[in-house]
Design an enzyme around this catalytic site. Structure first.
Site, PDB file in Angstrom:
ATOM      1  N   ARG A 161      11.644  -6.009   4.430  1.00  0.00           N
ATOM      2  CA  ARG A 161      11.441  -4.552   4.349  1.00  0.00           C
ATOM      3  C   ARG A 161      12.442  -3.818   5.229  1.00  0.00           C
ATOM      4  O   ARG A 161      12.752  -4.235   6.336  1.00  0.00           O
ATOM      5  CB  ARG A 161      10.024  -4.186   4.806  1.00  0.00           C
TER       6      ARG A 161
ATOM      7  N   ARG B 146      -1.147  -8.722  13.236  1.00  0.00           N
ATOM      8  CA  ARG B 146      -1.649  -7.708  12.284  1.00  0.00           C
ATOM      9  C   ARG B 146      -2.454  -8.380  11.166  1.00  0.00           C
ATOM     10  O   ARG B 146      -3.495  -7.870  10.739  1.00  0.00           O
ATOM     11  CB  ARG B 146      -0.468  -6.918  11.695  1.00  0.00           C
TER      12      ARG B 146
ATOM     13  N   ARG C 160      11.112  -2.236  10.796  1.00  0.00           N
ATOM     14  CA  ARG C 160      10.060  -1.678  11.651  1.00  0.00           C
ATOM     15  C   ARG C 160       9.881  -2.548  12.886  1.00  0.00           C
ATOM     16  O   ARG C 160       9.950  -3.773  12.794  1.00  0.00           O
ATOM     17  CB  ARG C 160       8.752  -1.612  10.860  1.00  0.00           C
TER      18      ARG C 160
ATOM     19  N   LYS D 127       0.831  -1.216   0.000  1.00  0.00           N
ATOM     20  CA  LYS D 127       0.000   0.000   0.000  1.00  0.00           C
ATOM     21  C   LYS D 127       0.869   1.271   0.000  1.00  0.00           C
ATOM     22  O   LYS D 127       0.644   2.184  -0.781  1.00  0.00           O
ATOM     23  CB  LYS D 127      -0.930   0.042   1.234  1.00  0.00           C
TER      24      LYS D 127
ATOM     25  N   ARG E 201      -9.790   1.436   8.443  1.00  0.00           N
ATOM     26  CA  ARG E 201      -9.391   0.072   8.812  1.00  0.00           C
ATOM     27  C   ARG E 201     -10.580  -0.759   9.257  1.00  0.00           C
ATOM     28  O   ARG E 201     -10.449  -1.946   9.467  1.00  0.00           O
ATOM     29  CB  ARG E 201      -8.466   0.110  10.017  1.00  0.00           C
TER      30      ARG E 201
HETATM   31  P1  AP5 Z   1       4.854  -1.665   1.782  1.00  0.00           P
HETATM   32  O1  AP5 Z   1       4.551  -0.747   0.655  1.00  0.00           O
HETATM   33  O2  AP5 Z   1       5.633  -1.129   2.917  1.00  0.00           O
HETATM   34  O3  AP5 Z   1       3.517  -2.405   2.299  1.00  0.00           O
HETATM   35  P2  AP5 Z   1       2.268  -1.856   3.110  1.00  0.00           P
HETATM   36  O4  AP5 Z   1       1.053  -2.447   2.526  1.00  0.00           O
HETATM   37  O5  AP5 Z   1       2.336  -0.373   3.237  1.00  0.00           O
HETATM   38  O6  AP5 Z   1       2.535  -2.577   4.501  1.00  0.00           O
HETATM   39  P3  AP5 Z   1       2.428  -2.044   5.996  1.00  0.00           P
HETATM   40  O7  AP5 Z   1       3.135  -3.042   6.830  1.00  0.00           O
HETATM   41  O8  AP5 Z   1       2.868  -0.606   6.092  1.00  0.00           O
HETATM   42  O9  AP5 Z   1       0.885  -2.130   6.225  1.00  0.00           O
HETATM   43  P4  AP5 Z   1       0.115  -2.088   7.555  1.00  0.00           P
HETATM   44  O10 AP5 Z   1      -1.239  -1.811   7.112  1.00  0.00           O
HETATM   45  O11 AP5 Z   1       0.315  -3.273   8.408  1.00  0.00           O
HETATM   46  O12 AP5 Z   1       0.874  -0.921   8.375  1.00  0.00           O
HETATM   47  P5  AP5 Z   1       0.496   0.596   8.713  1.00  0.00           P
HETATM   48  O13 AP5 Z   1       1.754   1.347   8.754  1.00  0.00           O
HETATM   49  O14 AP5 Z   1      -0.611   1.072   7.874  1.00  0.00           O
HETATM   50  O15 AP5 Z   1       5.610  -2.934   1.146  1.00  0.00           O
HETATM   51  C1  AP5 Z   1       6.149  -3.938   1.988  1.00  0.00           C
HETATM   52  C2  AP5 Z   1       7.537  -4.365   1.473  1.00  0.00           C
HETATM   53  O16 AP5 Z   1       7.382  -5.039   0.235  1.00  0.00           O
HETATM   54  C3  AP5 Z   1       8.505  -3.212   1.209  1.00  0.00           C
HETATM   55  O17 AP5 Z   1       9.784  -3.615   1.559  1.00  0.00           O
HETATM   56  C4  AP5 Z   1       8.403  -2.965  -0.308  1.00  0.00           C
HETATM   57  O18 AP5 Z   1       9.610  -2.466  -0.843  1.00  0.00           O
HETATM   58  C5  AP5 Z   1       8.083  -4.364  -0.826  1.00  0.00           C
HETATM   59  N1  AP5 Z   1       7.165  -4.373  -1.967  1.00  0.00           N
HETATM   60  C6  AP5 Z   1       6.082  -3.574  -2.152  1.00  0.00           C
HETATM   61  N2  AP5 Z   1       5.444  -3.896  -3.296  1.00  0.00           N
HETATM   62  C7  AP5 Z   1       6.136  -4.937  -3.832  1.00  0.00           C
HETATM   63  C8  AP5 Z   1       5.972  -5.722  -5.012  1.00  0.00           C
HETATM   64  N3  AP5 Z   1       4.951  -5.509  -5.870  1.00  0.00           N
HETATM   65  N4  AP5 Z   1       6.862  -6.705  -5.264  1.00  0.00           N
HETATM   66  C9  AP5 Z   1       7.897  -6.947  -4.394  1.00  0.00           C
HETATM   67  N5  AP5 Z   1       8.102  -6.232  -3.266  1.00  0.00           N
HETATM   68  C10 AP5 Z   1       7.233  -5.230  -2.982  1.00  0.00           C
HETATM   69  O19 AP5 Z   1      -0.084   0.425  10.189  1.00  0.00           O
HETATM   70  C11 AP5 Z   1       0.783   0.057  11.247  1.00  0.00           C
HETATM   71  C12 AP5 Z   1       0.003   0.054  12.551  1.00  0.00           C
HETATM   72  O20 AP5 Z   1      -0.499   1.374  12.836  1.00  0.00           O
HETATM   73  C13 AP5 Z   1      -1.246  -0.844  12.583  1.00  0.00           C
HETATM   74  O21 AP5 Z   1      -0.920  -2.181  12.932  1.00  0.00           O
HETATM   75  C14 AP5 Z   1      -2.081  -0.147  13.667  1.00  0.00           C
HETATM   76  O22 AP5 Z   1      -1.597  -0.453  14.956  1.00  0.00           O
HETATM   77  C15 AP5 Z   1      -1.800   1.335  13.407  1.00  0.00           C
HETATM   78  N6  AP5 Z   1      -2.760   1.936  12.465  1.00  0.00           N
HETATM   79  C16 AP5 Z   1      -2.481   2.449  11.225  1.00  0.00           C
HETATM   80  N7  AP5 Z   1      -3.614   2.907  10.651  1.00  0.00           N
HETATM   81  C17 AP5 Z   1      -4.604   2.675  11.538  1.00  0.00           C
HETATM   82  C18 AP5 Z   1      -6.018   2.917  11.500  1.00  0.00           C
HETATM   83  N8  AP5 Z   1      -6.614   3.479  10.430  1.00  0.00           N
HETATM   84  N9  AP5 Z   1      -6.755   2.545  12.573  1.00  0.00           N
HETATM   85  C19 AP5 Z   1      -6.167   1.992  13.673  1.00  0.00           C
HETATM   86  N10 AP5 Z   1      -4.853   1.729  13.753  1.00  0.00           N
HETATM   87  C20 AP5 Z   1      -4.079   2.067  12.692  1.00  0.00           C
HETATM   88 MG    MG Z   2       2.661   0.975   4.819  1.00  0.00          MG
END
Ligand code: AP5
Ligand code: MG
Length: 220
Positions: free
Chosen positions: A127, A171, A160, A13, A88
């Site tokens: 990552r 998660r 991370r 994402k 979410r």
């Molecule tokens: P990356 O682009 O980093 O993936 P992502 O989908 O952004 O993964 P996240 O781990 O950030 O998602 P998440 O939803 O768990 O975390 P968030 O920060 O939102 O890609 C991953 C890796 O793969 C990278 O190394 C990249 O280079 C590689 N890659 C990407 N695309 C690729 C491809 N096509 N091919 C090969 N490699 C590829 O949330 C974290 C925490 O915050 C949550 O657990 C929660 O506690 C809190 N939080 C955030 N938002 C909310 C909300 N709205 N409500 C409540 N809590 C929230």
């Molecule tokens: Mg992310």
């Protein structure tokens, strides 16, 4: 153009939102990045969010909704935005619709990126990110030319803290409990498109762009 990216942890994402933001010149709003920024700066919001993020649980809705509401009021969101990591759950989705209604606008497209679990685990375990400038890498799929240092600012790259195996499994479990009502909500509004994200970064971006192009041409 107002876009939401949905998908499990690690599907890409953040990676795709950055590309969409550059291509369509709209801000990338990641609630995860905003929360981590607050944790680093030890703000009161960061202190409240830290324990939830460390366990892989969702941060309470009221905290996250107020972050997004404030961010969407900024001038740069007038022309649109790409939301990554919000909403979410159904409550957040309905609250977002109300906020946008007050601003007399609405979401144009919701993209759900789908990737299989084995690939997700490989993406998350490899990552690396830069705490200084926020750049995101993968040791195999998107490596830094400077190995363990950031190409943009030279800082040491890190994993991370919520990317440890146990927290990732939690998660993923939170995601599987919350995604269906959310996807059904946007599907009922005719906004949802599911995209296969198992291919490389560029191919996935091309798929997303073909979906967004029809929306974009109606708006300009
Ligand atoms: P990356 O682009 O980093 O993936 P992502 O989908 O952004 O993964 P996240 O781990 O950030 O998602 P998440 O939803 O768990 O975390 P968030 O920060 O939102 O890609 C991953 C890796 O793969 C990278 O190394 C990249 O280079 C590689 N890659 C990407 N695309 C690729 C491809 N096509 N091919 C090969 N490699 C590829 O949330 C974290 C925490 O915050 C949550 O657990 C929660 O506690 C809190 N939080 C955030 N938002 C909310 C909300 N709205 N409500 C409540 N809590 C929230
Ligand atoms: Mg992310």
């Amino acid at each position: 153009m107002r876009i939401i990216l949905l998908g499990a942890p690690g599907v890409g994402k953040g990676t795709q939102a950055k590309l969409i933001s550059e291509h369509y010149k709209i801000p990338h709003i990641s609630t995860g990045d905003i929360l981590r920024g607050n944790i680093n700066k030890r703000t009161s919001l960061g202190l409240k969010a830290k324990s939830y993020i460390e366990k892989g649980e969702l941060v309470p809705d009221d905290l996250v909704v107020s972050i997004v509401k404030d961010r969407l009021e900024k001038e740069d969101c007038k022309a649109g935005f790409v939301l990554d990591g919000f909403p979410r759950n159904l409550y957040q989705a309905k609250t977002l619709s109300e906020i946008l209604k007050e601003n007399k606008c609405m979401i144009d497209k919701v993209i759900l990126i789908d990737v299989n679990k084995a690939e997700i685990l490989e993406r998350i375990s490899g990552r690396r990110f830069c705490r200084n400038c926020g750049a995101n890498y993968h040791i195999k799929f998107n490596p830094s030319k400077l190995n363990d240092r950031c190409e943009k600012c030279g800082e040491q790259l890190l994993q991370r803290e919520d990317d440890s195996k146990d927290v990732v499994l939690e998660r993923l479990s939170v995601y599987s409990r919350t995604i269906n009502p959310l996807a059904n909500y946007y599907s009922a509004h005719g906004l949802l498109t599911k995209i296969q994200g198992n291919e490389g970064i560029e191919n996935t971006f091309n798929r997303i762009c073909s979906t967004l192009q029809s929306v974009y041409s109606l708006l300009v």
